[in-house]
Scaffold this motif. Structure first.
Motif, mmCIF file in Angstrom:
data_model
loop_
_atom_site.group_PDB
_atom_site.id
_atom_site.type_symbol
_atom_site.label_atom_id
_atom_site.label_comp_id
_atom_site.label_asym_id
_atom_site.label_seq_id
_atom_site.Cartn_x
_atom_site.Cartn_y
_atom_site.Cartn_z
ATOM 1 N N UNK A 198 47.003 27.832 36.572
ATOM 2 C CA UNK A 198 47.134 29.287 36.639
ATOM 3 C C UNK A 198 47.675 29.753 37.989
ATOM 4 N N UNK A 199 47.445 28.952 39.021
ATOM 5 C CA UNK A 199 47.838 29.364 40.374
ATOM 6 C C UNK A 199 49.310 29.101 40.670
ATOM 7 N N UNK A 200 50.052 28.506 39.719
ATOM 8 C CA UNK A 200 51.515 28.458 39.858
ATOM 9 C C UNK A 200 52.025 29.860 39.507
ATOM 10 N N UNK A 201 51.900 30.729 40.449
ATOM 11 C CA UNK A 201 52.040 32.181 40.252
ATOM 12 C C UNK A 201 52.934 32.745 41.359
ATOM 13 N N UNK A 202 53.683 33.759 40.996
ATOM 14 C CA UNK A 202 54.522 34.397 42.017
ATOM 15 C C UNK A 202 54.961 35.766 41.519
ATOM 16 N N UNK A 225 39.020 40.010 39.677
ATOM 17 C CA UNK A 225 39.742 38.783 40.000
ATOM 18 C C UNK A 225 41.151 39.164 40.455
ATOM 19 N N UNK A 226 41.340 39.284 41.769
ATOM 20 C CA UNK A 226 42.634 39.659 42.333
ATOM 21 C C UNK A 226 43.342 38.439 42.902
ATOM 22 N N UNK A 227 44.667 38.452 42.807
ATOM 23 C CA UNK A 227 45.472 37.328 43.262
ATOM 24 C C UNK A 227 46.492 37.817 44.291
ATOM 25 N N UNK A 263 42.847 33.067 44.246
ATOM 26 C CA UNK A 263 42.233 34.282 43.713
ATOM 27 C C UNK A 263 41.064 34.680 44.603
ATOM 28 N N UNK A 264 40.734 35.956 44.564
ATOM 29 C CA UNK A 264 39.547 36.482 45.235
ATOM 30 C C UNK A 264 38.718 37.162 44.164
ATOM 31 N N UNK A 265 37.508 36.662 43.927
ATOM 32 C CA UNK A 265 36.727 37.099 42.772
ATOM 33 C C UNK A 265 35.390 37.692 43.180
ATOM 34 N N UNK A 266 34.968 38.658 42.376
ATOM 35 C CA UNK A 266 33.620 39.218 42.495
ATOM 36 C C UNK A 266 33.044 39.327 41.091
ATOM 37 N N UNK A 267 31.911 38.687 40.879
ATOM 38 C CA UNK A 267 31.285 38.705 39.557
ATOM 39 C C UNK A 267 30.063 39.618 39.551
ATOM 40 N N UNK A 268 29.850 40.244 38.418
ATOM 41 C CA UNK A 268 28.722 41.143 38.215
ATOM 42 C C UNK A 268 27.442 40.390 37.899
ATOM 43 N N UNK A 269 26.358 41.163 37.847
ATOM 44 C CA UNK A 269 25.093 40.616 37.362
ATOM 45 C C UNK A 269 25.040 40.611 35.833
ATOM 46 N N UNK A 270 25.977 41.288 35.201
ATOM 47 C CA UNK A 270 26.012 41.340 33.743
ATOM 48 C C UNK A 270 27.301 42.003 33.283
ATOM 49 N N UNK A 271 27.384 42.303 32.004
ATOM 50 C CA UNK A 271 28.583 42.923 31.455
ATOM 51 C C UNK A 271 28.532 44.433 31.659
ATOM 52 N N UNK A 272 29.705 45.063 31.640
ATOM 53 C CA UNK A 272 29.835 46.506 31.819
ATOM 54 C C UNK A 272 30.563 47.091 30.612
ATOM 55 N N UNK A 273 30.393 48.376 30.383
ATOM 56 C CA UNK A 273 31.056 48.993 29.228
ATOM 57 C C UNK A 273 32.308 49.769 29.654
ATOM 58 N N UNK A 274 33.181 49.977 28.681
ATOM 59 C CA UNK A 274 34.445 50.695 28.876
ATOM 60 C C UNK A 274 34.421 51.926 27.984
ATOM 61 N N UNK A 304 41.445 44.010 37.746
ATOM 62 C CA UNK A 304 41.182 42.598 38.016
ATOM 63 C C UNK A 304 40.211 41.987 37.037
ATOM 64 N N UNK A 305 39.386 42.828 36.371
ATOM 65 C CA UNK A 305 38.459 42.356 35.346
ATOM 66 C C UNK A 305 38.937 42.668 33.935
#
Length: 784
Positions: A276-280, A366-368, A380-391, A419-420
């Protein structure tokens, strides 16, 4: 770069409709030469639909099927020769969403609805993850719907407005049959990835990262990080069984160690979306410069393969050959269209509750870096939640084009939240919602998607979604008047979790190891674990809950015990002396002690998991990141439960759960009835005081919503989930079989009887498929 349009700035950028003449066939022969060649015209086909979906990725496919099954006439327009978008054989990205490869604390989070139906069927047919087989499955699913007209290889290039802010028709051209299609409809869904319909219709959109001050977001990257995620391209290799040479094309990137900072992450067996990191993308426009980005990625891919094959760095590469390379890039980010609400970092991080919730996410933010493979930043620079969120629903329609829904990665979110939300499964939930919202609009003569919310149809939409198997956290299916609600339900017997018997296999406590248990209100049972050690020691056992109901992150310590472990094999009873006020999931954690081993069990059951500590996300107030300890499960055949005894038994599998209106473990409950493990043919008997006429039955089984079911590259140990009832039959009050099935693998089974049945009772008889997995059922619905 950040672009924000009002919806008017791009009005003049739509391409004009081409003058498409009629085909000249007057000569009657092979030659159709005419003096005035300007009069030649491509054929033109007009289509009228209720709902037009542009974009045949997973989001578009699921939206089209959902709408078609709701009775809408649908035209699905896809500019590629296959369906699936980034998940197709052209790109070969695995389908993922809130499950996050099962690496976080999002439990039982796989997405439902048509999405669930497709990934489960793919698992059954294609557990090895062949993307070509997946292409065929998507085509089969779409062709099976008589309400869908599918146009492949057909690109929308123009939009005609009907009046004011309404789209009247889209105009598209098929390169393979040289035919122009003019497609009209009252409602449109743009799931095209780059938002071609919204762009041409002058829908307001954004591109790039917002200034930090707009939403007060903190997850803002440095200026040299870039403001757009890049494209990626993948390759597959194989062992040819004999030496194969590779001569790199002249354009292939040279000096990989000098040009690619993370070249050490290149391995002999690297392939597919593990790359996935073969990115540009750098600072190029992700739409208009997409071909330039693709060309550079081709240089990278062929250069990386040259490095693997010819640099001398890797052993045993003589027989390797390059089997496949993407011909189009997998795009992560381009336009994001503005709805009535823009989801932001804090909605994701704080799990903001929304009354108009219609979907959910769980992938980390998840930002690249924009320079991708050439960047000195991590991939990538990632931040994960404690659980799921709603939209919220307000994120899935255009704020200024009154008949345009937006699905897939186009939804109304900030760059940080994107990013999510950008991942396939999350965007698909939004597109499935658009389909049923369109049906409500047409049924009630609503003029815009906004009116679904404004005129009080949100609950109806949420209930319709849940009925299709589309899960919404915090919502229960309550509005359907099915006959089971008035029946007396009698199970043949019910599972009591008094013991998970040991299997003689021992697991060292080389990390914190836990059991996720569904407990009822009252005193926590005494739990006894078989342990052994060669040296007298002690072990600490913690009882955790979560700070937010519905999460599974162990961040609230309820009680703790430190117990002595004598030499040899012994039973370790744990009495936390703690009383729960409400039913809830708890995490019982045996803390790391490498001197101690705990016995495992072969028994697996719905709503109970073993979890194992992996790492802790450190708190960072600069970016708004919380500390999160991760306790993910292990994938089968690993991840066996820890052997234990519970006194008194855990009674969380009662038949009353069948009426919970939630068809997966959630909301601090298993939401399942389970039979005793010893019962090979358990049953549920539904009886009424007088005869009822039944013609439709819906059964809800456990397809293991915790399993990620990646669609390609990763193999899976089973084709049918071990918790799922595969064989069952339904009998009436006279014992006659009214329906039977021997090959089920799906979570939702809708049965339409050939003839309505008049009966005072119906009995569901299930057959246990696995010796160590009890039968379980989430729900039964019956309709006259």
């Amino acid at each position: 770069m950040f672009i924000k349009t009002s919806g008017l700035a791009v009005a003049g950028l739509g391409l004009p409709a081409m003058a498409m003449p009629e085909t000249d066939a007057s000569s009657g022969g092979a030659s159709q030469e005419k003096k005035d060649t300007a009069q030649r015209k491509h054929p033109e086909v007009s289509e009228q639909a209720d709902y037009v979906v542009v974009g045949g990725g997973i989001a578009g496919v699921c939206s089209a099927i959902t709408a078609a099954r709701a009775g809408l006439k649908v035209v699905l327009i896809q500019d590629r020769p296959v369906l699936g978008g980034n998940a197709s054989s052209e790109v070969r990205l695995w389908i993922l969403g809130a499950t996050c490869h099962m690496g976080t604390n999002a439990r039982w989070a796989r997405e439902g609805g048509v999405h669930e139906e497709i990934v489960v069927e793919n698992m059954y047919r294609n557990r090895e993850g062949n993307p070509v087989f997946f292409d065929a499955l998507l085509l089969e699913k779409v062709w099976a719907e008589p309400n869908i007209t599918l146009l492949l290889n057909t690109a929308v290039y123009s939009v005609e407005m009907a009046a004011g802010d309404r789209i009247g028709k889209v105009i598209a051209f098929c390169s393979q049959n040289q035919t122009q299609y003019v497609v009209s409809a009252p409602l449109f869904c743009d799931a095209s990835g780059d938002g071609i319909v919204g762009f041409l219709a002058s829908a307001a959109f954004r591109m790039g990262a917002e200034p930090a001050g707009e939403f007060g977001e903190k997850f803002i990257m440095p200026d040299d990080y870039g403001t757009l995620l890049g494209h990626s391209m993948y390759f597959y290799s194989k062992d040819a069984g004999r030496p194969v040479k590779y001569v790199a094309p002249a354009f292939a990137l040279k000096d990989i160690p000098g040009k690619i900072p993370r070249f050490k992450d290149i391995h002999r067996d690297s392939s597919g979306c593990r790359l996935w990191w073969l990115e540009w993308g750098d600072d190029l426009d992700r739409v208009f410069d997409s071909e330039k980005i693709k060309d550079e990625l081709w240089r990278v891919v062929y250069g990386v393969w040259d490095y693997i094959k010819n640099s001398g760095t890797f052993k045993d590469v003589d027989n390797l050959t390059l089997e496949w390379v993407s011909t189009i890039p997998g795009k992560r980010e381009s336009r994001r269209f503005e709805g009535d609400y823009i989801l932001n970092q804090w909605d994701v991080a704080h799990q903001t509750p929304f009354d108009d919730a219609i979907a959910y996410g769980g992938w980390g933010i998840d930002l690249h870096p924009a320079k991708g493979v050439y960047s000195s930043y991590p991939g990538c620079t990632q931040y994960h939640n404690k659980g799921i969120y709603t939209i919220p629903y307000r994120c899935i329609y255009s704020r200024n084009i009154s008949n345009l829904f937006i699905g897939g990665r186009l939804t109304s979110v900030s760059h940080v939240a994107f990013g999510s939300t950008r991942v396939i499964s999350t965007g698909t939930l939004c597109a499935q919602t658009a389909a049923l919202a369109a049906g409500i609009m047409l049924k009630n003569s609503l003029s815009s998607p906004r009116e679904v919310l404004a005129k009080g149809y949100m609950s109806e939409l949420q209930q319709q979604l849940m009925q299709t198997g589309h899960y919404i956290p915090g919502i229960r299916l309550t509005g359907t008047p099915d006959l089971v609600k008035s029946a007396k339900i009698t199970p043949s017997a019910t599972y009591d979790l008094s013991e998970l018997p040991g299997n003689g296999q021992w697991r060292t406590l080389d990390r914190n190891s836990a059991m996720l248990l569904p407990l009822t209100a009252g005193k926590v049972p005494v739990l006894t674990f078989p342990v052994r050690t060669t040296e007298a020691t002690d072990v600490r056992i913690d009882l955790f809950y979560t700070s937010k109901p519905g999460n599974y992150t162990p961040d609230v310590l309820l009680a703790s015990k430190t117990l002595a472990v004598p030499v040899g094999t012994s039973s370790l009873p744990v009495d936390f002396k703690y009383k729960l006020k409400t039913p809830q999931y708890v995490l019982v954690v045996l803390n790391k002690n490498e001197k101690v081993s705990v016995e495992q069990s072969d028994v697996r059951l719905t709503g109970v998991l073993s979890l194992f500590y992996s790492r802790t996300q450190k708190q960072d107030d600069r970016y708004g990141i919380e500390e999160v300890p991760y306790y993910p499960p292990e994938r089968r055949p690993g991840g066996k439960n820890l052997a234990l005894k519970a006194s008194p038994a855990i009674r969380s599998f009662e038949a009353a759960n069948l009426l919970s209106g939630i068809f997966r473990p959630a909301a601090d409950s298993t939401n399942a009835w389970a039979a005793p493990l010893s019962d090979k043919t358990p049953s549920l008997h539904c009886a009424w005081s007088e005869n009822q006429t039944v013609e439709k039955i819906i059964l809800w089984f456990d397809s293991d919503f915790d399993h990620a079911m990646e669609s390609c590259l990763m193999g899976h140990p089973e084709d049918v989930m071990p918790f799922c009832v595969q064989k069952f039959r339904i009998t009436d009050d006279a014992g006659n079989t009214v329906y039977e099935c021997s090959d089920n693998r799906h979570s939702r089974v809708e049965i339409r009887l050939e003839k309505p049945v008049s009966t005072s009772s119906l009995t569901l008889e299930c057959y246990r498929a696995h010796e160590n997995v009890p039968v379980s059922v989430f729900g039964i619905q019956m309709y006259g």
